[in-house]
Design an enzyme around this catalytic site. Structure first.
Site, PDB file in Angstrom:
ATOM      1  N   HIS A   1      31.881  10.975  28.021  1.00  0.00           N
ATOM      2  CA  HIS A   1      31.843  11.430  29.422  1.00  0.00           C
ATOM      3  C   HIS A   1      31.133  12.783  29.506  1.00  0.00           C
ATOM      4  O   HIS A   1      30.235  12.980  30.338  1.00  0.00           O
ATOM      5  CB  HIS A   1      33.276  11.521  29.944  1.00  0.00           C
ATOM      6  N   GLU A   2      31.521  13.702  28.645  1.00  0.00           N
ATOM      7  CA  GLU A   2      30.907  15.037  28.676  1.00  0.00           C
ATOM      8  C   GLU A   2      29.435  14.966  28.261  1.00  0.00           C
ATOM      9  O   GLU A   2      28.590  15.675  28.810  1.00  0.00           O
ATOM     10  CB  GLU A   2      31.683  16.008  27.771  1.00  0.00           C
TER      11      GLU A   2
ATOM     12  N   HIS B   1      27.376  14.055  31.213  1.00  0.00           N
ATOM     13  CA  HIS B   1      27.065  15.239  32.040  1.00  0.00           C
ATOM     14  C   HIS B   1      25.859  15.963  31.445  1.00  0.00           C
ATOM     15  O   HIS B   1      24.941  16.367  32.166  1.00  0.00           O
ATOM     16  CB  HIS B   1      28.257  16.202  32.077  1.00  0.00           C
TER      17      HIS B   1
ATOM     18  N   HIS C   1      29.820  13.068  38.715  1.00  0.00           N
ATOM     19  CA  HIS C   1      30.921  12.109  38.838  1.00  0.00           C
ATOM     20  C   HIS C   1      30.601  11.040  39.889  1.00  0.00           C
ATOM     21  O   HIS C   1      30.010  11.335  40.932  1.00  0.00           O
ATOM     22  CB  HIS C   1      32.210  12.834  39.217  1.00  0.00           C
TER      23      HIS C   1
END
Ligand SMILES: [Zn+2]
Length: 266
Positions: free
Chosen positions: A162-163, A166, A172
């Site tokens: 997830h990071e 980014h 999101h």
């Protein structure tokens, strides 16, 4: 999935809920909400003002935020635990493999994005470090890029992926301009002072419109109780049975969006 970065400095001690984003240790804390940035875990590029620039359509950060040549150099030297370094680099491989392109007649695949250790000539790279909560810089930019992982709460492959997404330049999912068609944001349940985490962006000025459908199953979607003041849902899918907030693996739509953003169409 959306492209960008930030974090919120808030102590969520005692904030107990049951959702798929909790830490591997099972302490019930969502460490993505502790990272001190926008929407909990995103650090925006210098000069990128989400209040001024909010209002777009899509998932990926607006502007020249793709990593040149689809290569993301990283410095992992601050992570002193060998097992944790292995987990981070494994998450990188899982993610890069997931978005790679099959080669006809071969078992190998063509890379779409490549994470590799920085070399001396790399001017821009991701510094992977310990810190409070889990957070990451959104997209390529000059200056220090960081990926921060709390020692006790962020070492889970899906959370690290997830990071990393980014870092690739994504926001999101629930920040899409059209999100109100798909989810209900329950403002009465949001912790006071955290309402900005539920802002929407704008296609064409803050985020790119990649024409992807709304993705409840995105690894970049908030869980239902993110920033809840009372344990009740802050986000409720309008589609019956839809599950949000998974942190197991990238979805098919996540994969397509990353491949589009990095022009890995063939
Ligand atoms: Zn995030």
């Amino acid at each position: 999935m959306f492209a960008h970065t930030f974090t919120i400095s808030t102590l969520f001690i005692g904030f107990i809920f049951s959702n798929p984003i909790v830490s591997p240790g099972g302490d019930g804390i969502n460490y993505e909400l502790l990272g001190g940035g926008i929407e909990g875990d995103m650090i925006l590029p210098d000069g990128f003002d989400p209040k001024r620039e909010f209002d777009g359509k899509g998932v990926a950060i607006f502007g020249p935020r793709r990593w040149p040549n689809n290569i993301i150099p990283y410095d992992i030297s601050a992570i002193t635990n060998a097992g944790q370094r292995t987990m981070i680099e494994s998450a990188m491989k899982i993610l890069s493999d997931a978005v790679s392109t099959p080669i006809a007649g071969s078992t190998s695949r063509k890379p779409c994005v490549t994470f590799r250790p920085k070399i001396s000539t790399d001017q821009v790279f991701v510094k992977i470090q310990y810190g409070t909560g889990c957070s990451a810089s959104v997209g390529y930019s000059s200056g220090a890029r960081t990926l921060t992982l709390q020692n006790s709460g962020c070492f889970r492959s899906g959370t690290i992926q997830h990071e990393l997404i980014h870092v690739l330049g994504f926001y999101h999912e629930q920040s899409r301009p059209d999100r109100d068609l798909y989810v209900t944001v329950n403002h009465n349940n949001i912790e006071i002072g955290k309402e900005h985490n539920f802002n929407k962006y704008t296609w064409g000025s803050t985020v790119l419109d990649q024409k992807s459908p709304y993705d409840f199953g995105s690894i970049m979607h908030y869980s239902s109780t993110s920033f809840s003041a009372n344990g009740l849902p802050t986000i409720t899918p309008k589609q019956a049975g839809a599950i949000i907030g998974q942190r197991d693996q990238v979805s098919a739509i996540d994969i397509n969006e990353i491949r589009q953003f990095y022009s890995c169409t063939i």
